[in-house]
Design a protein around this motif. Structure first.
Motif, mmCIF file in Angstrom:
data_model
loop_
_atom_site.group_PDB
_atom_site.id
_atom_site.type_symbol
_atom_site.label_atom_id
_atom_site.label_comp_id
_atom_site.label_asym_id
_atom_site.label_seq_id
_atom_site.Cartn_x
_atom_site.Cartn_y
_atom_site.Cartn_z
ATOM 1 N N ARG A 49 -10.148 -0.853 -5.088
ATOM 2 C CA ARG A 49 -10.396 0.344 -4.272
ATOM 3 C C ARG A 49 -9.323 1.384 -4.480
ATOM 4 O O ARG A 49 -8.216 1.107 -4.946
ATOM 5 C CB ARG A 49 -10.525 -0.044 -2.790
ATOM 6 C CG ARG A 49 -9.240 -0.151 -1.972
ATOM 7 C CD ARG A 49 -8.300 -1.231 -2.406
ATOM 8 N NE ARG A 49 -7.236 -1.546 -1.495
ATOM 9 C CZ ARG A 49 -6.071 -0.895 -1.357
ATOM 10 N NH1 ARG A 49 -5.797 0.139 -2.102
ATOM 11 N NH2 ARG A 49 -5.169 -1.278 -0.480
ATOM 12 N N ALA B 79 -7.631 4.265 -1.875
ATOM 13 C CA ALA B 79 -7.612 4.456 -0.421
ATOM 14 C C ALA B 79 -6.708 5.628 -0.033
ATOM 15 O O ALA B 79 -5.632 5.438 0.517
ATOM 16 C CB ALA B 79 -7.144 3.163 0.255
ATOM 17 N N SER C 84 -5.017 8.799 1.855
ATOM 18 C CA SER C 84 -4.825 9.296 3.226
ATOM 19 C C SER C 84 -5.004 10.806 3.160
ATOM 20 O O SER C 84 -4.349 11.453 2.345
ATOM 21 C CB SER C 84 -3.404 8.991 3.709
ATOM 22 O OG SER C 84 -3.160 7.614 3.667
ATOM 23 N N GLU D 133 -8.377 6.778 4.454
ATOM 24 C CA GLU D 133 -7.446 6.203 5.435
ATOM 25 C C GLU D 133 -6.988 7.289 6.404
ATOM 26 O O GLU D 133 -5.868 7.801 6.339
ATOM 27 C CB GLU D 133 -6.292 5.520 4.700
ATOM 28 C CG GLU D 133 -6.834 4.422 3.772
ATOM 29 C CD GLU D 133 -5.946 3.220 3.612
ATOM 30 O OE1 GLU D 133 -4.725 3.392 3.508
ATOM 31 O OE2 GLU D 133 -6.484 2.089 3.584
ATOM 32 N N TYR E 49 -0.554 1.669 9.670
ATOM 33 C CA TYR E 49 -1.122 1.544 8.325
ATOM 34 C C TYR E 49 -1.206 0.077 7.907
ATOM 35 O O TYR E 49 -2.213 -0.370 7.349
ATOM 36 C CB TYR E 49 -0.259 2.364 7.339
ATOM 37 C CG TYR E 49 -0.316 1.870 5.916
ATOM 38 C CD1 TYR E 49 -1.489 1.996 5.164
ATOM 39 C CD2 TYR E 49 0.790 1.248 5.329
ATOM 40 C CE1 TYR E 49 -1.550 1.511 3.863
ATOM 41 C CE2 TYR E 49 0.734 0.769 4.030
ATOM 42 C CZ TYR E 49 -0.439 0.892 3.300
ATOM 43 O OH TYR E 49 -0.503 0.406 2.025
ATOM 44 N N ARG F 19 -2.458 0.143 -6.785
ATOM 45 C CA ARG F 19 -2.045 1.347 -6.033
ATOM 46 C C ARG F 19 -0.663 1.769 -6.496
ATOM 47 O O ARG F 19 -0.096 1.168 -7.410
ATOM 48 C CB ARG F 19 -2.080 1.038 -4.536
ATOM 49 C CG ARG F 19 -1.171 -0.110 -4.158
ATOM 50 C CD ARG F 19 -1.333 -0.486 -2.699
ATOM 51 N NE ARG F 19 -0.481 -1.617 -2.357
ATOM 52 C CZ ARG F 19 -0.504 -2.230 -1.194
ATOM 53 N NH1 ARG F 19 -1.348 -1.839 -0.260
ATOM 54 N NH2 ARG F 19 0.306 -3.238 -0.956
HETATM 55 N N1 GLU Z 1 -3.538 5.257 2.203
HETATM 56 C C1 GLU Z 1 -2.389 4.866 1.447
HETATM 57 C C2 GLU Z 1 -1.765 6.089 0.796
HETATM 58 O O1 GLU Z 1 -2.446 7.081 0.576
HETATM 59 C C3 GLU Z 1 -2.716 3.870 0.345
HETATM 60 C C4 GLU Z 1 -3.043 2.535 0.866
HETATM 61 C C5 GLU Z 1 -3.209 1.470 -0.197
HETATM 62 O O2 GLU Z 1 -3.623 1.758 -1.328
HETATM 63 O O3 GLU Z 1 -2.955 0.330 0.129
HETATM 64 O O4 GLU Z 1 -0.588 6.042 0.493
#
Ligand code: GLU
Length: 302
Positions: A15, A17, A19, A51, A185, A203
Motif C-alpha cells: 500500500r 498511505a 497523509s 491517512e 498514527y 514506505r
Molecule cells: N501516513 C504516513 C505518512 O504519510 C505513512 C504511513 C505508512 O506508510 O506507514 O508519512
C-alpha cells in the motif's frame, strides 16, 4: 468489526498511505513509485489509504489533490480506497482489546511532566512510565498508552538491513489515543495494515524509527507477520526530510513523464531515452524494477 477478522492470504499486498498534510512532493512521489513497482514486481496488489486522522495538521483539498496527481501519473490501485476518518470504530475496538488484555492503560501526564521526568530517546522524549500502575488519585487519564518491555524488538528490513530498539528505554510506553482525542498514527496504521491484510510494507525511511513500535503493537493485536522495506529518505540540501514544513515544492502533474523519470533515477534505475511518456516509462519500469538497485539513502534532492 474485529481487528483480527480473517482476511484472504495473498502472496503480496502492499500500500501507499499518504497523509493529506500537504501535496505530493518529490519525496512522497518517489516512495509511491517504489512501493508500486515492488508490488507489481511480485505480481501483487497495491492499495491506497488516505491517512487523514490529524485534522489540525491537514491541508484543505490535499486528499483530493493527491488522488488527482496519482491518477495523472497512471498509478492504478486495487481494493477499496479507504479514508482513516471513516474507521474510528475499528480503532476503538483495537484499543478496547488492548485494554482488556492489560496491555493499554490511561495516562494523566502532561507533555511538561514527561519532559521533566523523561529523557531523550530514539524518537523524542521517553515516557518514564509514571502511570503504568494507575493514575495518581485526583487525576484523570488524558491519553492511552501501550505497555512495552525492554527486550529488543528487531526485524530485517529488505533494504536497510537489521534494525531494532529496546522499546522501554528508547521509546517508552507509547501513545495510542492522544490527549487531544485523536488516534495516534501508530495505532491506526497497524490496525489498518492488519484489517486490510497487508503483507509487505514499503514506505519512506523516516518511518523506520516507528517500525519496532508497530511490530510490538501488531503482535499484541494478534496480527500476522509482514515484511518491511524502507526506501531511502529524500532530503533537501540542508539534510532535512522533504515535507511541507521544509517547503518541498509540490509535484507538477503536467510534467509527469519528467517527474517519473526522476523518481526512477533516484531509485537507482536508468530508463532509456526512448521511454518518452508516462505509459512507456511504466512499462519499462515494470519489466526492469529491481530492489537491489535502490540505494539505502539518504538521497539529496536539490
Ligand atoms: N501516513 C504516513 C505518512 O504519510 C505513512 C504511513 C505508512 O506508510 O506507514 O508519512
Amino acid at each position: 468489526m474485529s481487528v483480527t477478522a480473517p482476511v484472504p492470504v495473498l502472496p503480496y499486498r502492499g500500500r501507499f498511505a499518504p497523509s493529506p498534510t500537504g501535496l505530493l512532493h518529490a519525496g512522497s512521489l518517489t516512495t509511491a513509485v517504489g512501493s508500486y513497482l515492488e508490488a507489481k514486481r511480485h505480481g501483487g496488489e497495491w492499495w491506497l489509504r488516505m491517512e487523514d486522522l490529524d485534522p489540525p495538521r491537514e491541508m484543505a483539498g490535499a486528499a483530493d489533490a493527491i488522488l488527482r496527481t496519482l491518477q495523472a501519473f497512471g498509478f492504478e490501485w486495487d481494493g477499496e480506497l479507504v479514508y482513516q476518518h471513516d474507521r474510528h470504530e475499528l480503532y476503538r475496538a483495537a484499543l478496547a482489546q488492548l485494554v482488556a488484555q492489560g496491555d493499554a492503560y490511561g495516562c494523566a501526564c502532561t507533555r511538561k511532566e514527561i519532559a521533566a521526568a523523561g529523557h531523550h530517546g530514539a524518537d523524542g522524549m521517553v515516557y518514564p512510565g509514571t502511570c503504568r500502575h494507575g493514575v495518581a488519585p485526583g487525576r484523570s487519564a488524558r491519553a492511552w498508552r501501550l505497555r512495552v518491555d525492554d527486550s529488543r524488538t528487531a526485524f530485517h528490513d529488505r533494504l536497510q538491513g537489521e534494525y531494532g530498539q529496546h522499546l522501554q528505554s528508547e521509546i517508552g510506553d507509547f501513545v495510542l489515543l492522544r490527549a487531544d482525542g485523536f488516534w495516534a498514527y501508530q495505532l491506526a496504521v497497524v490496525v489498518d495494515d492488519i484489517a486490510q491484510g497487508m503483507t509487505d510494507i514499503v514506505r519512506g525511511a523516516d518511518l523506520l524509527v516507528s517500525t519496532p513500535r508497530q511490530l510490538w503493537l501488531r503482535q499484541k493485536l494478534g496480527g500476522p507477520a509482514v515484511t518491511h522495506c524502507h526506501l531511502p529518505l529524500m532530503v533537501n540540501a540542508a539534510g532535512e526530510k522533504l515535507s511541507k514544513q521544509t517547503l518541498a515544492p509540490a509535484i507538477d502533474a503536467w510534467s509527469a513523464a519528467a517527474e517519473l523519470r526522476q523518481a526512477l533515477t533516484r531509485l537507482g534505475h536508468a530508463p532509456p531515452a526512448e521511454a518518452g511518456d508516462v505509459a512507456e516509462l511504466w512499462q519499462w519500469a515494470r519489466g526492469n524494477w529491481q530492489l537491489a538497485r535502490v540505494p539505502a539513502g539518504p538521497i539529496v534532492i536539490a
